[in-house]
Design a protein around this motif. Structure first.
Motif, PDB file in Angstrom:
ATOM      1  N   PRO A   1      -2.269  -6.406   7.881  1.00  0.00           N
ATOM      2  CA  PRO A   1      -2.085  -4.990   7.703  1.00  0.00           C
ATOM      3  C   PRO A   1      -0.674  -4.733   7.221  1.00  0.00           C
ATOM      4  N   ALA A   2      -0.506  -3.777   6.322  1.00  0.00           N
ATOM      5  CA  ALA A   2       0.805  -3.587   5.743  1.00  0.00           C
ATOM      6  C   ALA A   2       1.661  -2.665   6.548  1.00  0.00           C
ATOM      7  N   SER A   3       2.973  -2.896   6.468  1.00  0.00           N
ATOM      8  CA  SER A   3       3.891  -2.030   7.177  1.00  0.00           C
ATOM      9  C   SER A   3       4.834  -1.393   6.209  1.00  0.00           C
ATOM     10  N   PRO A   4       5.597  -0.373   6.621  1.00  0.00           N
ATOM     11  CA  PRO A   4       6.472   0.334   5.719  1.00  0.00           C
ATOM     12  C   PRO A   4       7.563  -0.490   5.115  1.00  0.00           C
ATOM     13  N   ALA A   5       8.107  -1.421   5.786  1.00  0.00           N
ATOM     14  CA  ALA A   5       9.081  -2.210   5.088  1.00  0.00           C
ATOM     15  C   ALA A   5       8.312  -3.097   4.221  1.00  0.00           C
ATOM     16  N   SER A   6       7.156  -3.232   4.587  1.00  0.00           N
ATOM     17  CA  SER A   6       6.264  -3.836   3.658  1.00  0.00           C
ATOM     18  C   SER A   6       5.342  -2.708   3.377  1.00  0.00           C
ATOM     19  N   PRO A   7       5.293  -1.888   2.347  1.00  0.00           N
ATOM     20  CA  PRO A   7       4.257  -0.935   2.267  1.00  0.00           C
ATOM     21  C   PRO A   7       2.928  -1.455   2.030  1.00  0.00           C
ATOM     22  N   ALA A   8       2.195  -1.355   2.908  1.00  0.00           N
ATOM     23  CA  ALA A   8       0.891  -0.876   2.769  1.00  0.00           C
ATOM     24  C   ALA A   8       1.182   0.488   3.219  1.00  0.00           C
ATOM     25  N   SER A   9       2.175   0.575   3.978  1.00  0.00           N
ATOM     26  CA  SER A   9       2.792   1.855   4.110  1.00  0.00           C
ATOM     27  C   SER A   9       4.135   1.519   3.594  1.00  0.00           C
ATOM     28  N   PRO A  10       4.922   2.471   3.080  1.00  0.00           N
ATOM     29  CA  PRO A  10       6.185   2.034   2.532  1.00  0.00           C
ATOM     30  C   PRO A  10       7.243   1.799   3.539  1.00  0.00           C
ATOM     31  N   SER A  11       7.062   1.279   4.700  1.00  0.00           N
ATOM     32  CA  SER A  11       8.168   1.280   5.616  1.00  0.00           C
ATOM     33  C   SER A  11       8.740  -0.037   5.970  1.00  0.00           C
TER      34      SER A  11
ATOM     35  N   LEU B   1      11.423  10.862  -8.493  1.00  0.00           N
ATOM     36  CA  LEU B   1      10.367  11.559  -7.761  1.00  0.00           C
ATOM     37  C   LEU B   1       9.025  11.555  -8.476  1.00  0.00           C
ATOM     38  N   THR B   2       8.939  10.876  -9.605  1.00  0.00           N
ATOM     39  CA  THR B   2       7.639  10.688 -10.240  1.00  0.00           C
ATOM     40  C   THR B   2       6.906   9.622  -9.427  1.00  0.00           C
ATOM     41  N   THR B   3       5.888  10.050  -8.683  1.00  0.00           N
ATOM     42  CA  THR B   3       5.253   9.159  -7.702  1.00  0.00           C
ATOM     43  C   THR B   3       3.803   8.899  -8.062  1.00  0.00           C
ATOM     44  N   PRO B   4       3.531   7.901  -8.898  1.00  0.00           N
ATOM     45  CA  PRO B   4       2.150   7.553  -9.202  1.00  0.00           C
ATOM     46  C   PRO B   4       1.358   7.305  -7.919  1.00  0.00           C
ATOM     47  N   PRO B   5       0.089   7.676  -7.901  1.00  0.00           N
ATOM     48  CA  PRO B   5      -0.698   7.520  -6.682  1.00  0.00           C
ATOM     49  C   PRO B   5      -0.865   6.060  -6.285  1.00  0.00           C
ATOM     50  N   THR B   6      -1.101   5.858  -5.001  1.00  0.00           N
ATOM     51  CA  THR B   6      -1.359   4.529  -4.468  1.00  0.00           C
ATOM     52  C   THR B   6      -2.797   4.502  -3.974  1.00  0.00           C
ATOM     53  N   ALA B   7      -3.147   3.431  -3.266  1.00  0.00           N
ATOM     54  CA  ALA B   7      -4.509   3.324  -2.743  1.00  0.00           C
ATOM     55  C   ALA B   7      -4.744   4.270  -1.577  1.00  0.00           C
ATOM     56  N   ILE B   8      -3.694   4.852  -1.035  1.00  0.00           N
ATOM     57  CA  ILE B   8      -3.826   5.771   0.090  1.00  0.00           C
ATOM     58  C   ILE B   8      -3.961   7.194  -0.435  1.00  0.00           C
ATOM     59  N   PRO B   9      -5.033   7.904  -0.107  1.00  0.00           N
ATOM     60  CA  PRO B   9      -5.209   9.284  -0.576  1.00  0.00           C
ATOM     61  C   PRO B   9      -4.022  10.151  -0.165  1.00  0.00           C
ATOM     62  N   GLY B  10      -3.490  10.924  -1.124  1.00  0.00           N
ATOM     63  CA  GLY B  10      -2.395  11.834  -0.822  1.00  0.00           C
ATOM     64  C   GLY B  10      -1.037  11.176  -0.749  1.00  0.00           C
ATOM     65  N   ALA B  11      -0.938   9.894  -1.116  1.00  0.00           N
ATOM     66  CA  ALA B  11       0.341   9.189  -1.047  1.00  0.00           C
ATOM     67  C   ALA B  11       0.696   8.609  -2.402  1.00  0.00           C
ATOM     68  N   GLY B  12       1.946   8.809  -2.813  1.00  0.00           N
ATOM     69  CA  GLY B  12       2.450   8.221  -4.047  1.00  0.00           C
ATOM     70  C   GLY B  12       3.780   7.556  -3.782  1.00  0.00           C
ATOM     71  N   TYR B  13       4.184   6.638  -4.666  1.00  0.00           N
ATOM     72  CA  TYR B  13       5.450   5.932  -4.495  1.00  0.00           C
ATOM     73  C   TYR B  13       6.209   5.964  -5.802  1.00  0.00           C
ATOM     74  N   GLY B  14       7.439   6.487  -5.749  1.00  0.00           N
ATOM     75  CA  GLY B  14       8.283   6.567  -6.933  1.00  0.00           C
ATOM     76  C   GLY B  14       9.287   5.435  -6.973  1.00  0.00           C
ATOM     77  N   LEU B  15      10.552   5.768  -7.224  1.00  0.00           N
ATOM     78  CA  LEU B  15      11.597   4.754  -7.288  1.00  0.00           C
ATOM     79  C   LEU B  15      12.313   4.694  -5.939  1.00  0.00           C
ATOM     80  N   GLY B  16      11.815   3.816  -5.067  1.00  0.00           N
ATOM     81  CA  GLY B  16      12.387   3.684  -3.740  1.00  0.00           C
ATOM     82  C   GLY B  16      12.180   4.903  -2.872  1.00  0.00           C
ATOM     83  N   ILE B  17      11.086   5.613  -3.062  1.00  0.00           N
ATOM     84  CA  ILE B  17      10.816   6.819  -2.286  1.00  0.00           C
ATOM     85  C   ILE B  17       9.322   7.096  -2.321  1.00  0.00           C
ATOM     86  N   PHE B  18       8.766   7.690  -1.235  1.00  0.00           N
ATOM     87  CA  PHE B  18       7.348   8.035  -1.265  1.00  0.00           C
ATOM     88  C   PHE B  18       7.136   9.526  -1.111  1.00  0.00           C
TER      89      PHE B  18
END
Length: 435
Positions: A413-423, A314-331
């Motif tokens: 544009p990125a998709s969650p399975a492809s994150p630009a969003s993590p899906s 659950l340690t989720t370093p920030p990404t380019a999206i404000p308010g969004a971080g990605y940890g180990l297989g989880i956002f």
């Protein structure tokens, strides 16, 4: 398979590109605590507001059908199905339908890895080359960087040869090694140095799936069934080896086709997503998974992963999206923890808000992007729902650009399975946006 995805497997986690060069953990990107009052009681008035918001999104996005489940302790439960499961027959969507969950598969694959790590069978900071041969930078890219989308490895779903292979024969079976070859044989298989940036890549999860198989001695689907699904009581979740799809299920619609026209992708072979996006589930099981994943604890109170391992996850370093971080297989998106999923014909979103112990699951039977910004439909639904029940924690995962090598397909544009969003687990077309 996920995040705000670009590409077939947007996830799962849509691909967020961000700098995360620090090797040390960073705090979660959660939003501020809820104000007094918190999560509303799911009474008739709140349900009417939710109905109206969801029906509005259904209409404006053109999504054929949606299944929504929302709950919180002491506040009630909201379960609804909207629209149609089959556009040809007009059959209505119902809450009990199975659905392909795309990049949410990543959360199970990474959980398997973490279980093996806490047993001492693998080390998260081991180089991937210790387990899999032929990986570019394999002596330096670690399992942790693969799970956290910071490996720098090109996603095979972002290559033109893969896209052509899939769309020319969507029923084809792909082996994990064939998927890796699409990425590693590209002109530029490495986008950046390990841990220099965040970039959602389905290649990472194929590699981790191979690690789980090698070090557990079981096929990945069998390991997930025995060590995750059975202890969680998730009997309606499966990891298919081919196009098999339990009934009842909705028909899924996509434009990730050779012609670019809308087609029925229900029986496409998801082997190309494998550890990054092949799994199937339903509303009931994903409600269970939302809390299990976010807490690291099975419904019976036993630990799925240790508290220390869950803290690392659950340690989720920030990404380019404000308010969004990605940890180990989880956002963590504005305090909501979980993952999204996308592959041709289907999208999903499964998230958990710890301070309210609230769970939200959305299952859709299309991955066709919405509007000029090519938004993930699951994000549009998630945003509308959370604006009603948690206005201080509005789930918002805008599309962002996924990194592509200069000589390969242009950025999409990125998709969650492809994150630009993590899906997204979806493949990215070189000419059209992918989800």
């Amino acid at each position: 398979m996920g995040l705000a995805a670009a590409g077939l497997l947007a996830v799962p986690v849509q691909s967020v590109v961000a700098h995360a060069a620090q090797p040390t953990p960073q705090p979660s990107a959660s939003a501020q605590p809820s104000p007094a009052g918190g999560f509303p009681v799911l009474d008739d008035a709140t349900e009417a507001r939710l109905d109206a918001a969801i029906q509005d999104v259904l209409k404006k996005t053109g999504v054929p059908g949606a299944i929504v489940g929302l709950s919180a302790p002491g506040k009630g439960e909201y379960t609804r199905a909207f629209g149609v499961a089959d556009k040809a027959t007009g059959k209505e969507m119902t809450p009990n339908l199975y659905s392909r969950i795309g990049s949410e598969t990543k959360t199970f694959t990474v959980t398997a890895l973490l279980q093996l790590a806490q047993e001492g069978k693998v080390g998260l900071d081991d180089p991937i080359g210790k387990y899999v041969e032929g990986v570019p930078n394999g002596d330096r890219v670690t399992l942790r960087e693969l799970a956290g989308m910071r490996s720098g490895l090109l996603s095979y779903t972002q290559t033109e040869p893969f896209y052509k292979a899939l769309t020319s024969d969507p029923t084809r079976y792909f082996t994990p090694r064939q998927l890796l070859d699409f990425a590693f044989e590209a002109p530029e298989p490495v986008l950046f140095e390990p841990n220099a940036e965040f970039n959602y890549s389905n290649t990472n999860l194929i590699l981790l799936g191979l690690v789980v198989e090698k070090m557990s001695g079981q096929p990945l689907g069998d390991y997930i069934r025995d060590h995750i699904l059975k202890p969680a009581g998730m009997s309606r979740t499966s990891f298919p080896r081919g196009p098999e799809f339990p009934t009842p299920h909705a028909q899924g619609y996509t434009q990730q086709t050779a012609s670019g026209k809308t087609e029925n992708a229900t029986d496409w072979n998801p082997s190309w997503g494998w550890a990054a996006g092949a799994m199937i589930s339903d509303l009931r099981d994903m409600r269970t998974w939302a809390k299990t994943l976010a807490t690291g604890t099975f419904p019976d109170g036993t630990r799925m992963v240790s508290p220390g391992m869950q803290k690392q996850r659950l340690t989720t370093p920030p990404t380019a999206i404000p308010g969004a971080g990605y940890g180990l297989g989880i956002f963590d998106v504005q305090g909501w923890i979980g993952h999204n999923g996308s592959l041709p014909g289907y999208q999903s979103l499964t998230i958990y808000l710890p301070e309210e112990q609230a769970t939200l699951v959305v299952l859709l039977n299309t991955d066709i992007p919405y509007g000029p910004q090519h938004e993930e439909p699951s994000t549009v639904f998630g945003q509308a729902i959370t604006q009603v029940v948690t206005p201080d924690h509005v789930y918002n995962l805008p599309p962002v650009t996924q990194q592509n090598p200069k000589s390969s397909a242009p950025a999409t544009p990125a998709s969650p399975a492809s994150p630009a969003s993590p899906s997204s687990a979806s493949p990215a077309s070189p000419t059209t946006p992918a989800s």
